[in-house]
Write a protein that holds these residues in place. Structure first.
Motif: not given
Length: 99
Positions: A44-69
């Motif tokens: 969940s700490s990774f998820l929190h970072l992704v969502l926070a970065l999404h709010d801060q700027g242009d974050l693109k997440s590419a080719d997510p692994s099975i764990a991330v998906r």
């Protein structure tokens, strides 16, 4: 566009370094590409970072692994517009959004 490629487990121990890299990339470029195919575990700490970065700027997440998906699906974040199936799709989306 700067790219981050975390490897292995992304959790509370590894997160500070990843956050520092992402913060620097966003401050300098306003955008960052996160290549997520080598992430074996994300909590969940990774998820929190992704969502926070999404709010801060242009974050693109590419080719997510099975764990991330799986993590994103559990919380409904798999529908975010910045989640791209491949690195090339993320790069193309970034170029399109800046034109």
């Amino acid at each position: 566009m700067p790219a981050l490629a975390p490897d292995g487990d992304v959790d509370t121990e590894s997160l500070p370094a990843l956050q520092a890299q992402a913060d620097t990339a966003l401050a300098e470029h306003g955008t960052v590409l996160r290549d997520a195919h080598r992430i074996d575990f994300a909590d969940s700490s990774f998820l929190h970072l992704v969502l926070a970065l999404h709010d801060q700027g242009d974050l693109k997440s590419a080719d997510p692994s099975i764990a991330v998906r799986h993590l994103f699906q559990l919380v409904g974040a798999d529908t975010l517009p910045n989640l791209c199936p491949t690195i090339h799709a993320a790069q193309a989306a970034t170029h399109t959004s800046h034109n």
